[in-house]
Design an enzyme around this catalytic site. Structure first.
Site, PDB file in Angstrom:
ATOM      1  N   SER A 227     -37.535 -25.358 -35.868  1.00 36.25           N
ATOM      2  CA  SER A 227     -37.523 -23.913 -36.128  1.00 36.25           C
ATOM      3  C   SER A 227     -36.707 -23.218 -35.056  1.00 36.25           C
ATOM      4  O   SER A 227     -36.619 -23.706 -33.921  1.00 36.25           O
ATOM      5  CB  SER A 227     -38.941 -23.359 -36.076  1.00 36.25           C
ATOM      6  N   ASP A 228     -36.072 -22.073 -35.408  1.00 41.41           N
ATOM      7  CA  ASP A 228     -35.593 -21.232 -34.327  1.00 41.41           C
ATOM      8  C   ASP A 228     -36.837 -20.783 -33.571  1.00 41.41           C
ATOM      9  O   ASP A 228     -37.961 -20.846 -34.090  1.00 41.41           O
ATOM     10  CB  ASP A 228     -34.769 -20.042 -34.841  1.00 41.41           C
ATOM     11  N   TRP A 229     -36.626 -20.327 -32.352  1.00 40.23           N
ATOM     12  CA  TRP A 229     -37.764 -20.057 -31.463  1.00 40.23           C
ATOM     13  C   TRP A 229     -38.608 -18.882 -32.005  1.00 40.23           C
ATOM     14  O   TRP A 229     -38.222 -17.727 -31.916  1.00 40.23           O
ATOM     15  CB  TRP A 229     -37.261 -19.788 -30.045  1.00 40.23           C
ATOM     16  N   GLY A 230     -39.728 -19.247 -32.613  1.00 43.58           N
ATOM     17  CA  GLY A 230     -40.604 -18.208 -33.162  1.00 43.58           C
ATOM     18  C   GLY A 230     -40.350 -17.925 -34.631  1.00 43.58           C
ATOM     19  O   GLY A 230     -40.793 -16.897 -35.153  1.00 43.58           O
TER      20      GLY A 230
END
Ligand code: BGC
Length: 756
Positions: A227-230
């Site tokens: 995932s992208d961060w968050g």
């Protein structure tokens, strides 16, 4: 049984759930019991942003070489150079104990306003794909992984965490996915990072079609999706969709959610096993490369200088450049002393050293006197005294060099630009200096196109130096003094003004969604097809020498799509200085069933030529160079017909061409259906064959009807074209021996059996 499967078999449910969630901001969860090490990841993309403490999101990172950002890299049009840079990045990653570099970014430059465009390659998916693939191949050739990001359609920063990009299937396939597809199929990145945004209403992190059907099944991606961060909202839904690793961690609630979902039957454990298998596989690959040691900072700085120079684009030159050692140069602009060489946000590198442009200029012109004026303030205020000081300096010099950097408040990750302008102060500065000094060169440091019409006229030359990396100062000096002949070409169009840009009416979106209403027509595809003048076209860039094109050839005049065709052209350096030319091959489809951009880039080559030298450039064009994605068939299709092969020095300067005829080997099922119009029946070759006899009768009957009644001023053949066959037959029900529906169904059946 493979090592990977053996490890998965030994792992408990709790261990597998933990493995699929980060352990810290920059590491995955190790499973010591089965000897599975952690993976350390780091931004990316144009340098290593290794955090000393893996639990800290944004500390000052360890020193690493800051290479030019992607806008500059793409302007090199040099896959070999990107491969070399990739190897250097990997060496630094190894020394800094990093297993996976979070990059490159392969998103399209839909609008020059996107704040993060400096991290992306191009408005053209072919060019972006080639660049991304080479960088990945370079990095991974040394045993370090990459994370191709942000998959997909992360083309703006406005509401980037949640906005829904509304994109039709064909536009996704032809514009927003191909750079990823090329990188995945040609370079096999170890990981792919999903985007924050939604695509057509579904978060990228929960997009089964995107992550599983297209990326993994169709393109054969073997790595893991992070995932992208968050970017994760519903962890179980994201696992089901194909998102293998959630970052950052630690997040015990997520681990628990996975465990619970498996226990209560909401999540098939096989899905968790598959995610774990992908992560274990990459962790074992990374473990094969021992980490630590040092890297050659000096050699990488030299490479960064070379790359910066190859990416710089000479936009204008009235002959002043290269400079012939003038007596006195006035250097103006704070960016001459405070090099502006990278952008803000997650890609921000702590450089090993920085070349100061002013100092580098002095080094190359020992007998020249240099003066300096600050030119413009750091912030948003207006200080006339700075302009006055610059004008005085320029007046007494032979040449003025104005260094203009677009300030961080105008361009960064996290927010989009609101205009394409320099600051008001910078425009006033250039206007005032050029009014007194005709020998003025403007050197630009920015990550995306700006509007030049307010200030360019009085300048003698303009050099686009981009966010040029830590060694860019030296590269500027090399080009200005002619030690290097500029050869970069734009990987994105410089529009005349903001309102000319393709997404202008559909950006940045409202009420939570952004409609990609311009469809396929972004960048030069739009300006070309709409015939809108631009400031500097895609593919444009000047050299200190000139090139002539001749002898366009194709390996065959008629060819099958499955075999493709090879095209060639001769290029000659007709000037007096050695130089490099970037030859671009565009394909123009003379006629097609679906609307297409006027032309599209399908190949390019960069060639070094001594004065007077000629080389033949050869480029292979495959099936995809001629195909478009037809949503009706849900596949790439080719059509029989003629294609012009255009050889250009830019998208707007086609030097010669040749025409080839393609024979499509595809056997496509008919798309005719009950509501199809007469036009559709006639457009479909087999439909036409089946329907033609009836068509003649229909025209005759319609002619009779129209002449029996009052004149209504219609041409019956034209009138029929847009009517569904079924509707026409319904009108004539009285004259038919069979129900209208049956007649159409029989025709449809005939078309179907004729084909297969
Ligand atoms: C960015 C990514 C980056 C990640 C980690 C995110 O906000 O969008 O590109 O890799 O942070 O820093």
């Amino acid at each position: 049984m493979t090592d990977v499967q053996a490890i998965i078999n030994k792992m408990t449910l709790e261990e597998k759930a933990a493995l699929c969630t980060g352990a810290s901001a920059w590491s995955t969860t190790p499973v010591h019991r089965v000897n599975l090490p952690e993976l350390i990841v780091s931004d990316g993309p144009h340098g290593i942003r290794r955090q000393p403490n893996i639990f800290a999101m944004t500390q000052k990172s360890l020193p690493a070489t800051c290479f030019p950002t992607a806008s500059s890299l793409a302007s090199t049009w040099d896959p070999d150079l990107l491969h070399e840079m990739g190897q250097a990045l990997a060496e630094e990653a190894i020394a800094l104990k990093v297993d996976i570099i979070l990059g490159p970014g392969a998103n399209m430059k839909r609008t020059p306003l996107c704040g993060r465009n400096f991290e992306y390659f191009s408005e053209d998916p072919y060019l972006a794909g080639q660049m991304a693939a080479s960088l990945i191949n370079g990095i991974q050739s040394k045993g370090v992984g990459t994370s191709l990001k942000h998959f997909a359609a992360n083309n703006q920063e406005f509401e980037r965490f949640a906005i829904s990009a509304e994109i039709d299937e064909r536009t996704l396939r032809e514009i927003y996915l191909p750079a990823f597809e090329t990188a995945v199929t040609q370079a096999k990145p170890w990981t792919v990072m999903c985007a924050y945004n939604k695509i057509n209403g579904t978060y990228a992190s929960e997009h089964y079609r995107l992550l599983t059907e297209i990326l993994k099944n169709e393109w054969g991606f073997e790595g893991f999706v992070v995932s992208d961060w968050g970017a994760v909202h519903d962890r179980v839904a994201s696992l089901r969709a194909g998102l293998d690793l959630e970052m950052p961690g630690p997040k015990q609630t997520r681990v628990n959610a996975i465990i619970e979902a498996v226990r209560n039957g909401d999540l098939d454990e096989a899905i968790l096993d598959e995610a774990a298998r992908r992560i274990v596989r990459v962790a074992l690959m990374a473990a094969q490369k021992p980490k630590g040691g040092t890297f050659d900072a000096a050699a990488h700085h030299t490479l960064a200088r070379k790359m910066a120079a190859e990416g710089m684009v000479l936009l204008k030159n009235n002959g002043l450049l290269p400079l012939q050692a003038p007596d006195h140069i006035a250097v103006i602009g704070r960016a001459a002393k405070e090099a502006h060489f990278q952008g803000g946000g997650s890609s921000h590198i702590n450089p090993t050293q920085v070349d100061v442009p002013f100092t580098e200029l002095q080094k190359l012109a020992e007998n020249t006197e240099f003066s300096f004026a600050l030119g413009y303030p750091e912030g948003k205020c207006f200080e006339q005294s700075l302009i006055d000081e610059a004008v005085s300096a320029a007046q007494v010099a032979n040449v003025a060099l104005i260094f203009i950097a677009l300030p961080g408040f105008k361009e960064s990750e996290g927010y989009d630009r609101t205009d394409l302008d320099l600051t008001e102060h910078q425009v006033a500065l250039i206007q005032a200096v050029t009014a007194v000094q005709p020998n003025t060169v403007v050197i630009l440091n920015n990550g995306a196109p700006i509007v030049v019409r307010d200030w360019i006229e009085g300048t003698a030359a303009v050099l686009e130096a981009w966010m040029m990396g830590q060694a860019g100062g030296g590269a500027i000096a090399d080009i200005l003094f002619g030690r290097t002949n500029p050869c970069g070409k734009l990987a994105e169009t410089y529009p005349m003004k903001l309102s000319d840009t393709p997404a202008h009416l559909n950006f940045p979106g409202e009420n939570g969604s952004v409609r990609y209403g311009e469809g396929l027509f972004i960048g030069y595809r739009y300006y070309d097809t709409k015939e809108i003048p631009v400031a500097f076209p895609f593919g444009y860039g000047l050299s200190y020498t000139q090139f002539a094109y001749s002898n366009p050839q194709a390996s065959a005049a008629i060819f099958n799509d499955s075999e493709g065709v090879t095209v060639s052209v001769d290029v000659t350096n007709t000037g007096h200085m050695a130089g490099k030319e970037i030859v671009q091959v565009y394909v123009h489809d003379q006629e097609s069933r679906l609307i297409r951009p006027f032309k599209e880039l399908k190949g390019f080559a960069k060639v070094h030529l001594e004065p007077g030298e000629t080389k033949t450039i050869t480029i292979s064009l495959d099936f995809r160079a001629f195909a478009y994605y037809d949503p009706a068939h849900q596949q790439w299709v080719t059509e029989d017909g003629q294609f012009d092969i255009l050889f250009g020095t830019s998208s707007a300067d086609i030097r010669c061409s040749t025409t080839v005829t393609l024979h499509s080997t595809l056997l496509l099922p008919s798309v005719l259906h009950r509501e199809s119009t007469i036009r559709a029946w006639l457009d479909d070759p087999r439909g036409k064959a089946a329907f033609e006899p009836m068509y003649q009768q229909l025209i005759a009957q319609t002619n009779r009807v129209f002449s029996d009644s009052e004149t209504i001023g219609m041409d019956s053949a034209s009138f029929l074209l847009d009517m569904p066959l079924l509707s026409i037959l319904h009108f004539q029900e009285g004259n038919l021996t069979q129900p209208a529906d049956d007649i159409v169904d029989q025709l449809l059946e005939q078309v179907r059996t004729d084909r297969f």
